[in-house]
Scaffold this active site. Sequence first.
Site, short mmCIF file in Angstrom:
data_model
loop_
_atom_site.label_atom_id
_atom_site.label_comp_id
_atom_site.label_asym_id
_atom_site.label_seq_id
_atom_site.Cartn_x
_atom_site.Cartn_y
_atom_site.Cartn_z
N SER A 172 -7.67 -16.69 -2.29
CA SER A 172 -6.85 -15.36 -1.88
C SER A 172 -6.64 -15.41 -0.40
O SER A 172 -6.39 -16.18 0.08
CB SER A 172 -7.51 -14.13 -2.50
OG SER A 172 -6.70 -13.22 -2.54
N ASP B 133 -2.43 -16.50 -1.40
CA ASP B 133 -1.99 -16.74 -2.60
C ASP B 133 -0.81 -15.74 -3.04
O ASP B 133 -0.48 -15.84 -4.34
CB ASP B 133 -3.18 -16.65 -3.63
CG ASP B 133 -3.82 -15.24 -4.04
OD1 ASP B 133 -3.61 -14.43 -3.11
OD2 ASP B 133 -4.37 -15.02 -5.29
#
Length: 416
Positions: free
Chosen positions: A81, A218
Amino acid sequence: EELTPSLAFKCGNSLSRFCYNKKVVIGRDSRTSGDILSLSVTNGLIDNGVTVIDVGIASTPSIAFLTRFLDCDYGVVISASHNPPMYNGIKIFDKDGYKINEQLENEIERKLMIPLSQDYDKIGKYLYRPSYLKYYTEDIVKNIQSIDGLKIVVDLANGACCKLAHNVFNRISKDVVFVNDKPSGLKINDRCGALYPQNLSSLVKKYNADIGFAFDGDADRIIACDENGKIVDGDEILYILSKFEENISSIVGTTLSNKGFELALEEKGIKLIRADVGDKYVIELMRKNGSPLGGEPSGHIIIKSHSTTGDGLLVAVRLAQICKMSGKKLSKLIDYTPFPQVNINVSVVDKFRILNSEKLTSEILNIQKQFKNNGRVLVRASGTENKIRVMCEHINKGEALAKAKDLENLILQLNR
């Protein structure tokens, strides 16, 4: 402590025990370790009879969408992420596109050490299908009209959404400036994207743009910027979206959602429901309460009618469409003032011992009593570090700062 190819294989193999249709879709962000970890999870699944559809570099929300669209048992994302390039992780979505619950996480962990294999004639297949990402982009643009006339800056953090964002924005606008738009395992989130909104602010002013967007690696979170270079956080994005959502009675935020945001929603007859920090907890409460919108100040924004997880690209397109349709600048769509907020991270030896201190609990209650409805105080443990996070917000910034420092000093005393 270390995410190795061996552990990734075991994770995929363990997940295979819970597959009934024997089909899983997998994608990854642009990190250097993404290839080997993705292939390791894939091998673990195939070894026990599961067919894997690999779509290559893909955003987290696109995998959540494809899991549902392709009728897969699970969707797997190899991504860390918003974290720096050297880290990586594994996210798993269920057949409905929601992050798996803790019970299933525990079940997968329990089966990690006992891999299962099928005979050669029963092993799964590997299908490389990056073209399937078109179904996700088509779903985003299908009801979106042209936003020509708006100049937009988009910071893609050198991450998973580079190609997807070009595909979407180039179909609905002729005036988009893309930055940090080359997928790079060494540069993902590196001084760019949602964690560095000051860069976006500078770029919006440099290009005299109407609006700016920044994603994390992401692309499940977004930070926006108005035409003046002012950063627009998740609370403010939710507030704007709520103006154009019909029959809305509640929005799910978190314990970090601003008090000013809560009061502004109250004036519109909308209740703010607070979840624990984490988009998974936000989504759980949204499903429980039937709330159409939810999110975090950090930029995880969930539009329930269209997505099952935070989706930066979807939210960016929606915000641009709102500005175009309303004829208003982004700054004019935010008509409330957030309470000043002070955040302090205090390093400690034993965070749980200090949080359970009666002295600290008493002081927190005392401050909240003094604040009344003019502010909030929140003291919590960091989920990943030996730190205690102190948050104070008050209509008067000086008051918020003073109380936050008082709590910091008390925590340091208790840490001795």
